[in-house]
Design a protein around this motif. Structure first.
Motif, PDB file in Angstrom:
ATOM      1  N   ALA A  77       0.771  -0.998  -0.002  1.00  0.00           N
ATOM      2  CA  ALA A  77       0.062  -0.135  -0.372  1.00  0.00           C
ATOM      3  C   ALA A  77       0.516   1.200   0.219  1.00  0.00           C
ATOM      4  N   LEU A  78       1.597   1.671   0.715  1.00  0.00           N
ATOM      5  CA  LEU A  78       2.510   2.348   0.876  1.00  0.00           C
ATOM      6  C   LEU A  78       3.309   2.736  -0.874  1.00  0.00           C
ATOM      7  N   ALA A  79       4.169   1.378  -1.245  1.00  0.00           N
ATOM      8  CA  ALA A  79       4.803   1.785  -2.657  1.00  0.00           C
ATOM      9  C   ALA A  79       3.207   2.309  -3.704  1.00  0.00           C
ATOM     10  N   VAL A  80       2.413   1.700  -3.393  1.00  0.00           N
ATOM     11  CA  VAL A  80       1.174   2.486  -4.595  1.00  0.00           C
ATOM     12  C   VAL A  80       1.255   3.549  -3.935  1.00  0.00           C
ATOM     13  N   ALA A  81       1.338   4.257  -2.974  1.00  0.00           N
ATOM     14  CA  ALA A  81       0.500   5.444  -2.611  1.00  0.00           C
ATOM     15  C   ALA A  81       1.634   6.823  -2.787  1.00  0.00           C
ATOM     16  N   LEU A  82       3.610   5.965  -2.953  1.00  0.00           N
ATOM     17  CA  LEU A  82       3.955   6.792  -3.095  1.00  0.00           C
ATOM     18  C   LEU A  82       4.199   6.931  -4.649  1.00  0.00           C
ATOM     19  N   LEU A  83       4.064   5.693  -5.546  1.00  0.00           N
ATOM     20  CA  LEU A  83       3.538   6.011  -6.685  1.00  0.00           C
ATOM     21  C   LEU A  83       2.031   6.735  -7.255  1.00  0.00           C
ATOM     22  N   ALA A  84       2.094   6.786  -6.664  1.00  0.00           N
ATOM     23  CA  ALA A  84       0.306   7.837  -7.153  1.00  0.00           C
ATOM     24  C   ALA A  84       1.056   9.026  -6.585  1.00  0.00           C
ATOM     25  N   THR A  85       1.372   9.346  -5.364  1.00  0.00           N
ATOM     26  CA  THR A  85       2.409  10.640  -4.818  1.00  0.00           C
ATOM     27  C   THR A  85       3.311  11.101  -6.242  1.00  0.00           C
ATOM     28  N   ARG A  86       4.144  10.379  -6.544  1.00  0.00           N
ATOM     29  CA  ARG A  86       4.825  10.707  -6.984  1.00  0.00           C
ATOM     30  C   ARG A  86       4.144  11.271  -8.722  1.00  0.00           C
ATOM     31  N   ARG A  87       3.334  10.347  -9.333  1.00  0.00           N
ATOM     32  CA  ARG A  87       1.934  10.954 -10.520  1.00  0.00           C
ATOM     33  C   ARG A  87       1.375  12.065  -9.883  1.00  0.00           C
ATOM     34  N   PHE A  91       2.682  14.416  -7.973  1.00  0.00           N
ATOM     35  CA  PHE A  91       3.076  15.699  -8.183  1.00  0.00           C
ATOM     36  C   PHE A  91       3.721  15.774  -9.461  1.00  0.00           C
ATOM     37  N   LYS A  92       3.592  14.904 -10.449  1.00  0.00           N
ATOM     38  CA  LYS A  92       4.064  15.008 -11.940  1.00  0.00           C
ATOM     39  C   LYS A  92       3.878  16.701 -12.618  1.00  0.00           C
ATOM     40  N   PRO A  93       2.302  17.237 -12.735  1.00  0.00           N
ATOM     41  CA  PRO A  93       1.991  18.043 -12.900  1.00  0.00           C
ATOM     42  C   PRO A  93       2.401  18.973 -12.342  1.00  0.00           C
ATOM     43  N   ILE A  94       2.851  19.200 -10.937  1.00  0.00           N
ATOM     44  CA  ILE A  94       2.991  20.464 -10.031  1.00  0.00           C
ATOM     45  C   ILE A  94       4.608  20.431 -11.019  1.00  0.00           C
ATOM     46  N   GLU A  95       5.620  20.025 -10.741  1.00  0.00           N
ATOM     47  CA  GLU A  95       6.814  19.604 -11.662  1.00  0.00           C
ATOM     48  C   GLU A  95       6.686  20.337 -12.504  1.00  0.00           C
ATOM     49  N   ARG A  96       6.142  19.424 -13.381  1.00  0.00           N
ATOM     50  CA  ARG A  96       5.798  20.658 -15.439  1.00  0.00           C
ATOM     51  C   ARG A  96       5.611  21.860 -14.762  1.00  0.00           C
ATOM     52  N   LEU A  97       4.438  22.055 -13.751  1.00  0.00           N
ATOM     53  CA  LEU A  97       4.238  23.879 -14.081  1.00  0.00           C
ATOM     54  C   LEU A  97       5.231  24.270 -13.182  1.00  0.00           C
ATOM     55  N   GLY A  98       6.426  23.984 -12.117  1.00  0.00           N
ATOM     56  CA  GLY A  98       7.281  24.666 -11.510  1.00  0.00           C
ATOM     57  C   GLY A  98       8.627  24.829 -12.659  1.00  0.00           C
ATOM     58  N   GLY A  99       8.283  24.079 -13.899  1.00  0.00           N
ATOM     59  CA  GLY A  99       9.563  23.976 -14.583  1.00  0.00           C
ATOM     60  C   GLY A  99       8.929  24.937 -15.552  1.00  0.00           C
ATOM     61  N   ALA A 100       7.637  25.329 -16.434  1.00  0.00           N
ATOM     62  CA  ALA A 100       7.232  26.206 -16.994  1.00  0.00           C
ATOM     63  C   ALA A 100       7.483  27.256 -16.448  1.00  0.00           C
ATOM     64  N   ILE A 101       7.567  27.582 -15.560  1.00  0.00           N
ATOM     65  CA  ILE A 101       7.329  28.920 -14.550  1.00  0.00           C
ATOM     66  C   ILE A 101       9.092  29.636 -14.731  1.00  0.00           C
ATOM     67  N   ARG A 102       9.836  28.869 -14.720  1.00  0.00           N
ATOM     68  CA  ARG A 102      11.520  28.677 -13.971  1.00  0.00           C
ATOM     69  C   ARG A 102      12.294  29.021 -15.473  1.00  0.00           C
ATOM     70  N   SER A 103      10.861  28.474 -17.075  1.00  0.00           N
ATOM     71  CA  SER A 103      11.954  28.271 -18.035  1.00  0.00           C
ATOM     72  C   SER A 103      11.025  29.585 -18.426  1.00  0.00           C
ATOM     73  N   ARG A 104       9.939  30.694 -18.248  1.00  0.00           N
ATOM     74  CA  ARG A 104      10.091  31.665 -18.603  1.00  0.00           C
ATOM     75  C   ARG A 104      10.377  32.715 -18.932  1.00  0.00           C
ATOM     76  N   LEU A 105      10.647  34.026 -20.112  1.00  0.00           N
ATOM     77  CA  LEU A 105      11.191  34.606 -20.093  1.00  0.00           C
ATOM     78  C   LEU A 105      11.362  35.613 -19.299  1.00  0.00           C
ATOM     79  N   GLU A 107      -4.283  21.294 -16.879  1.00  0.00           N
ATOM     80  CA  GLU A 107      -3.240  19.820 -16.639  1.00  0.00           C
ATOM     81  C   GLU A 107      -3.126  20.191 -14.869  1.00  0.00           C
ATOM     82  N   VAL A 108      -2.799  20.649 -14.096  1.00  0.00           N
ATOM     83  CA  VAL A 108      -3.081  19.974 -12.924  1.00  0.00           C
ATOM     84  C   VAL A 108      -4.028  19.810 -12.166  1.00  0.00           C
ATOM     85  N   PRO A 109      -3.628  19.267 -10.665  1.00  0.00           N
ATOM     86  CA  PRO A 109      -4.689  18.872 -10.513  1.00  0.00           C
ATOM     87  C   PRO A 109      -5.493  19.815  -9.935  1.00  0.00           C
ATOM     88  N   ARG A 110      -7.545  19.491 -10.058  1.00  0.00           N
ATOM     89  CA  ARG A 110      -7.557  20.661  -9.137  1.00  0.00           C
ATOM     90  C   ARG A 110      -7.943  21.019  -7.897  1.00  0.00           C
TER      91      ARG A 110
END
Length: 476
Positions: free
Chosen positions: A185-195, A197-211, A222-225
């Motif tokens: 259950a912990l492994a599944v929870a970690l995998l679900a948590t990682r998945r 947080f992926k949109p949030i990490e992509r969001l952070g990367g997109a903001i950092r790469s802006r002009l 594409e971000v969680p509700r």
């Protein structure tokens, strides 16, 4: 260039994810501990239930072979009663038969007694004998002889080695299976948590790469509700910043455009004055320089006032109660010398008519600038010997809401109805003969009015000649 600043070393990366993982581990560990306690209790109950059956059978077998004669109590312990505990067992067996009251008949002396007993009913309990933990069973056996009125107590106990082996086997087997489930259950929870947080990490990367100057809204599809409100708040904040940046750019462009010509004229006039050697010939040039300098100063002050009046600039201070009647009276007194130069009758009337106090919630500095610009414009465009009247009143706008009304009326040339919207544009000037304005006065007034949630309107003077400016502001 792209935003390439390095992240601060002290910034905790993925702290939310780490905190969530730690929380999950803690919760699952706590649940596993609670379940282990219940599992051990259930395993012990199951082992006691199984072994107590054998203990009960032996106890009843002994009790059945106890009887009384006329002279003695006979205790005939059958071999089968103790045989159940001997086959491959590592436990020791203790037994005893006593009269109710404590007198020993046979067996081991001092065995622990149960708290309560009933005739012919087996009672099971835990006890300690000679430093050894025992599981004991006891039964009250009536003798039904008048010679022996007291019943006897049959006690049978065994050590708990075999029981503990069974308990440990059941306990570790149950806990082991549940621990495996917890890990999965912990492994599944970690995998679900990682998945998750992926949109949030992509969001952070997109903001950092802006002009650096890219303040367009962030795409939130594409971000969680749960993160969408944060993205919307960031977009609103970026929108406010974008308006502030645009205001700064507009101010710089306006200043560069409007000050270039006056400064060039000042430079030319100064050079011309320097070329004159005769004081009489130099004086007209210096007078022209002084006049141009005054116009440049006024233009600069109005540009600064306009920039400060725009709410998007972020220069607004906390609102304070402002008495518009008193403020208007002060400004009339302050501008009387300017009106006197043109022999203009400047006065006030209708102060706070219809209400106790014409108080609004705002910034006194900006409201002072508003009144000053309206009176100054009226004086500039009213011919000599004219009339300028300032009025402050209150009116009920319905549902208990009051409005403070400021009016400035003159008998000058007025403004054609077709041009009354255009005069609020920056640097728009009417063809007003010799009057050289900057075209910013009414723009400043409108920005201040809008910043105070008010309204402004231009109308004809009551007698049909001249202009009347009406400003309505919410009363405090």
């Amino acid at each position: 260039m792209q935003g390439s600043e390095a992240e601060p070393a002290s910034l905790p990366r993925k702290s939310l994810k780490r905190g969530l993982v730690v929380w999950l581990v803690g919760v699952l560990s706590a649940l596993l501990l609670v379940d282990a306690w219940y599992s051990y209790r259930d395993a012990l109950a199951a082992a006691n239930q199984a072994y107590d059956r054998s203990l009960s059978a032996s106890l009843k077998g002994i009790a059945e072979r106890i009887y009384a004669t006329e002279s003695e109590v006979v205790v005939d312990i059958p071999y089968s009663a103790l045989e159940l505990f001997e086959a491959g067992s590592s436990d020791r067996v203790f037994y005893g038969v006593t009269y109710q009251g404590g007198e020993q008949i046979t067996g081991y002396e001092g065995l622990p007694l149960p708290p309560t007993l009933q005739p012919n009913v087996a009672v099971f309990y835990d006890g300690v004998y000679n430093g050894q933990a025992l599981r004991l069973g006891a039964m009250l056996k009536p003798l039904y002889r008048t010679e022996f009125p007291r019943p006897v107590i049959v006690i049978l106990g065994e050590t708990t080695n075999s029981r503990q082996e069974v308990v440990q086997s059941l306990f570790f087997g149950e806990v082991g299976r549940k621990a495996v489930l917890v890990v999965v259950a912990l492994a599944v929870a970690l995998l679900a948590t990682r998945r998750a947080f992926k949109p949030i990490e992509r969001l952070g990367g997109a903001i950092r790469s802006r002009l650096d100057d890219d303040l367009t809204p962030i795409e939130a599809s594409e971000v969680p509700r749960e993160v969408a409100p944060l993205v919307y708040a960031i977009n609103q904040h970026m929108g406010r910043i974008n308006k502030m940046v645009e205001a700064r750019r507009r101010f710089i462009a306006d200043a560069a455009h409007q000050l270039r010509t006056p400064l060039a004229v000042l430079n030319t006039q100064a050079e011309y004055a320097l070329r004159q050697h005769d004081e009489a010939a130099m004086r007209p040039a210096v007078e022209a320089f002084h006049k141009s300098l005054g116009s440049a100063i006024r233009l600069t002050n109005q540009l600064l006032s306009l920039s400060r009046a725009e709410p998007v600039n972020g220069l607004a201070l906390a609102p304070q109660p402002v008495d518009m009647a008193a403020l208007a009276g002060d400004m009339v007194v302050e501008l009387l010398p300017l009106a006197a130069r043109k022999h203009i009758d400047l006065g006030v009337e209708g102060m706070a008519a219809g209400c106790g106090a014409a108080t609004v919630s705002g910034q006194a500095v900006l409201l002072r600038e508003l009144i000053a610009n309206l009176i100054d414009n009226a004086i500039r465009y009213t011919p000599e010997g004219g009339l300028v009247t300032v009025g402050v009143a209150c009116e009920d706008s319905g549902e208990g809401a009051a409005t403070v009304v400021l009016t400035v009326t003159d008998n000058g040339p007025g403004i054609p109805a077709s041009e009354r919207e255009r005069v609020f544009l920056r640097f728009f000037r009417l063809d007003a003969g010799d009057h050289q304005g900057s075209g910013l006065g009414l723009s400043i007034v409108r920005e201040i009015v809008h910043g105070h949630a008010g309204e402004i309107a231009l109308d004809d003077a009551p007698d049909g000649r001249g202009l009347r400016v009406v400003v309505r502001l919410p009363a405090a």
